[in-house]
Design a protein around this motif. Structure first.
Motif, PDB file in Angstrom:
ATOM      1  N   VAL A  21      -8.236  30.996  25.466  1.00 49.74           N
ATOM      2  CA  VAL A  21      -8.027  32.838  25.098  1.00 49.74           C
ATOM      3  C   VAL A  21      -6.750  32.935  23.092  1.00 49.74           C
ATOM      4  O   VAL A  21      -6.601  34.427  22.610  1.00 49.74           O
ATOM      5  N   LEU A  22      -5.647  31.891  23.479  1.00 53.20           N
ATOM      6  CA  LEU A  22      -4.432  31.873  22.391  1.00 53.20           C
ATOM      7  C   LEU A  22      -6.085  32.234  21.139  1.00 53.20           C
ATOM      8  O   LEU A  22      -5.355  32.769  20.087  1.00 53.20           O
ATOM      9  N   GLU A  23      -6.518  30.755  20.591  1.00 53.62           N
ATOM     10  CA  GLU A  23      -7.511  31.337  19.639  1.00 53.62           C
ATOM     11  C   GLU A  23      -7.370  32.904  18.818  1.00 53.62           C
ATOM     12  O   GLU A  23      -7.791  33.181  18.051  1.00 53.62           O
ATOM     13  N   GLU A  24      -8.192  33.353  20.296  1.00 56.49           N
ATOM     14  CA  GLU A  24      -8.973  34.578  19.911  1.00 56.49           C
ATOM     15  C   GLU A  24      -7.571  35.740  19.982  1.00 56.49           C
ATOM     16  O   GLU A  24      -7.188  36.792  19.154  1.00 56.49           O
ATOM     17  N   LEU A  25      -6.602  35.246  20.569  1.00 64.61           N
ATOM     18  CA  LEU A  25      -5.429  36.244  20.394  1.00 64.61           C
ATOM     19  C   LEU A  25      -4.374  36.307  18.808  1.00 64.61           C
ATOM     20  O   LEU A  25      -4.301  37.221  18.594  1.00 64.61           O
ATOM     21  N   LYS A  26      -4.582  34.992  18.834  1.00 68.05           N
ATOM     22  CA  LYS A  26      -4.236  34.893  17.247  1.00 68.05           C
ATOM     23  C   LYS A  26      -5.074  35.350  16.391  1.00 68.05           C
ATOM     24  O   LYS A  26      -4.156  35.994  14.875  1.00 68.05           O
ATOM     25  N   LYS A  27      -6.415  34.714  16.420  1.00 71.18           N
ATOM     26  CA  LYS A  27      -7.006  35.671  15.541  1.00 71.18           C
ATOM     27  C   LYS A  27      -6.820  37.562  15.538  1.00 71.18           C
ATOM     28  O   LYS A  27      -6.700  37.538  14.186  1.00 71.18           O
ATOM     29  N   TYR A  76      -3.934  39.101  16.644  1.00 71.43           N
ATOM     30  CA  TYR A  76      -2.976  39.584  15.762  1.00 71.43           C
ATOM     31  C   TYR A  76      -2.436  39.204  14.333  1.00 71.43           C
ATOM     32  O   TYR A  76      -1.870  40.339  13.683  1.00 71.43           O
ATOM     33  N   ILE A  77      -2.932  38.018  14.237  1.00 71.65           N
ATOM     34  CA  ILE A  77      -3.023  37.766  12.410  1.00 71.65           C
ATOM     35  C   ILE A  77      -3.827  39.292  11.414  1.00 71.65           C
ATOM     36  O   ILE A  77      -3.745  39.802  10.578  1.00 71.65           O
ATOM     37  N   THR A  78      -5.144  39.589  12.673  1.00 72.25           N
ATOM     38  CA  THR A  78      -5.790  40.460  11.210  1.00 72.25           C
ATOM     39  C   THR A  78      -4.324  42.385  11.522  1.00 72.25           C
ATOM     40  O   THR A  78      -4.920  42.774  10.591  1.00 72.25           O
ATOM     41  N   GLU A  79      -4.089  41.891  12.677  1.00 73.60           N
ATOM     42  CA  GLU A  79      -3.324  43.528  12.758  1.00 73.60           C
ATOM     43  C   GLU A  79      -2.075  43.648  12.375  1.00 73.60           C
ATOM     44  O   GLU A  79      -1.216  44.087  12.073  1.00 73.60           O
ATOM     45  N   ASN A  80      -1.774  41.848  11.121  1.00 75.42           N
ATOM     46  CA  ASN A  80      -0.775  41.806  10.877  1.00 75.42           C
ATOM     47  C   ASN A  80      -0.997  40.702   9.661  1.00 75.42           C
ATOM     48  O   ASN A  80      -0.218  39.598   9.415  1.00 75.42           O
ATOM     49  N   PRO A  81      -1.234  41.227   9.366  1.00 77.11           N
ATOM     50  CA  PRO A  81      -1.366  40.524   7.724  1.00 77.11           C
ATOM     51  C   PRO A  81      -0.486  39.688   7.187  1.00 77.11           C
ATOM     52  O   PRO A  81       0.906  40.143   7.120  1.00 77.11           O
ATOM     53  N   PHE A  98       5.549  38.120  18.429  1.00 77.14           N
ATOM     54  CA  PHE A  98       3.629  37.241  18.999  1.00 77.14           C
ATOM     55  C   PHE A  98       3.910  37.787  20.293  1.00 77.14           C
ATOM     56  O   PHE A  98       2.897  37.643  21.405  1.00 77.14           O
ATOM     57  N   PHE A  99       4.709  36.820  20.966  1.00 74.37           N
ATOM     58  CA  PHE A  99       4.935  36.981  22.662  1.00 74.37           C
ATOM     59  C   PHE A  99       4.702  38.020  23.159  1.00 74.37           C
ATOM     60  O   PHE A  99       4.123  38.606  24.251  1.00 74.37           O
ATOM     61  N   PHE A 138       2.895  40.185  21.798  1.00 78.63           N
ATOM     62  CA  PHE A 138       1.818  41.103  21.285  1.00 78.63           C
ATOM     63  C   PHE A 138       1.082  40.532  22.562  1.00 78.63           C
ATOM     64  O   PHE A 138       0.477  41.077  23.463  1.00 78.63           O
ATOM     65  N   ILE A 139       1.266  39.158  22.434  1.00 83.61           N
ATOM     66  CA  ILE A 139      -0.037  38.306  24.073  1.00 83.61           C
ATOM     67  C   ILE A 139       0.519  38.535  24.913  1.00 83.61           C
ATOM     68  O   ILE A 139      -0.524  38.810  25.867  1.00 83.61           O
ATOM     69  N   ARG A 140       1.380  40.051  26.021  1.00 83.03           N
ATOM     70  CA  ARG A 140       1.656  40.290  26.532  1.00 83.03           C
ATOM     71  C   ARG A 140       1.662  41.998  26.742  1.00 83.03           C
ATOM     72  O   ARG A 140       2.529  42.032  27.460  1.00 83.03           O
ATOM     73  N   SER A 141       1.265  42.933  25.511  1.00 86.53           N
ATOM     74  CA  SER A 141       1.080  43.779  25.387  1.00 86.53           C
ATOM     75  C   SER A 141      -0.417  44.474  25.546  1.00 86.53           C
ATOM     76  O   SER A 141      -1.267  43.393  26.623  1.00 86.53           O
ATOM     77  N   ARG A 142       0.059  45.853  26.422  1.00 84.00           N
ATOM     78  CA  ARG A 142      -1.798  45.862  27.002  1.00 84.00           C
ATOM     79  C   ARG A 142      -2.471  46.001  26.124  1.00 84.00           C
ATOM     80  O   ARG A 142      -3.594  45.664  26.824  1.00 84.00           O
ATOM     81  N   LYS A 143      -2.532  46.075  24.903  1.00 76.10           N
ATOM     82  CA  LYS A 143      -4.209  45.815  24.377  1.00 76.10           C
ATOM     83  C   LYS A 143      -4.535  44.497  24.146  1.00 76.10           C
ATOM     84  O   LYS A 143      -5.649  44.194  24.308  1.00 76.10           O
TER      85      LYS A 143
END
Length: 250
Positions: A34-40, A42-47, A226-227, A229-234
């Motif tokens: 799950v974190l690998e997908e969330l990281k991807k 996050y980086i897409t949305e935050n270049p 980052f923290f 982001f991973i806790r956001s509704r999206k």
């Protein structure tokens, strides 16, 4: 010669700069997929943002953090190890629950439709469980087996793993006949392709509130981003896809 050494020096400086731009996250082993997908995402949305993930048992990661490992964010498999971080005054801010995890039983060779009773099958010789002193999922598993009276009957079969990732590996490679792991791991493409799983009910093993906390040191602002982001509704649907509940966060 001068030009050569000048280039080498600049290269080293660039390497250090790149290293310093990372946010280092220590994460429980059950979070890998799950974190690998969330990281991807996050980086897409935050270049330009850089996240380095390190996975392991919550107990061992806690020891590393207490001993000074330079992590910026700790995502534990429960709340007890977070308290140890706080007791050692290594935290920055308060702990936050980011998801609820569930325990599952997995096997590539045995039908698990009878639930926990399957572990009593005499054909099952080895059962992989994460060390309950290091891994909350292992702790909940042992408690569930004791509550049902099964534990003393299968204790001699148990193969102790360092974390639930290793427990899953034991079973997936045939070094154990079944394993107790996180539902998120059991639901991964690799594990679903190789075997089947049984989800322990809430009565058998309560959901595990998984908590995270920012750590003292540099890059606290970036780590918090980052923290958050991973806790956001999206991100709720991504967590749910991997077998987690997120309702408690909201």
């Amino acid at each position: 010669m001068l030009l050569f050494f000048g280039c080498k020096k600049e290269s080293g400086h660039q390497k250090n700069s790149a290293q310093n731009s990372f946010v280092f996250v220590a994460a429980a082993a059950n979070l890998r997929d799950v974190l690998e997908e969330l990281k991807k995402l996050y980086i897409t949305e935050n270049p330009g943002k850089k996240i380095e993930l390190t996975f392991g048992s919550s107990g061992l990661l806690t020891q590393q953090i207490v001993n000074g490992a330079p992590f910026n964010l700790f995502l534990s498999a429960d709340s007890s190890f977070i308290e140890k971080i706080k007791n050692e005054n290594r935290n920055f801010g308060k702990a936050e629950i980011y998801a609820l995890g569930k325990v599952a039983m997995w096997s590539s060779a045995f039908d698990l439709s009878e639930g926990l009773q399957t572990s009593l099958n005499p054909e099952i010789k080895k059962i992989a469980i994460a060390d309950p002193e290091l891994a909350p999922y292992g702790k909940n598993t042992v408690q569930a087996l004791k509550n049902t009276g099964i534990y003393p009957k299968i204790e001699h079969k148990i193969v102790w793993a360092e974390n639930i990732g290793q427990a899953a590996q034991f079973a997936a490679t045939g070094n154990a006949d079944l394993a107790f792991i996180a539902l998120s791991t059991a639901m991964s493409k690799e594990m679903k392709a190789k075997g089947n799983y049984y989800l322990l009910s809430e009565n058998e093993a309560a959901s595990i509130p998984q908590s995270g906390i920012l750590l003292k040191g540099k890059k606290q602002t970036e780590a918090k981003q980052f923290f958050d982001f991973i806790r956001s509704r999206k991100t709720a649907q991504i967590w749910q896809k991997y077998g987690y509940q997120t309702e408690i966060r909201h």
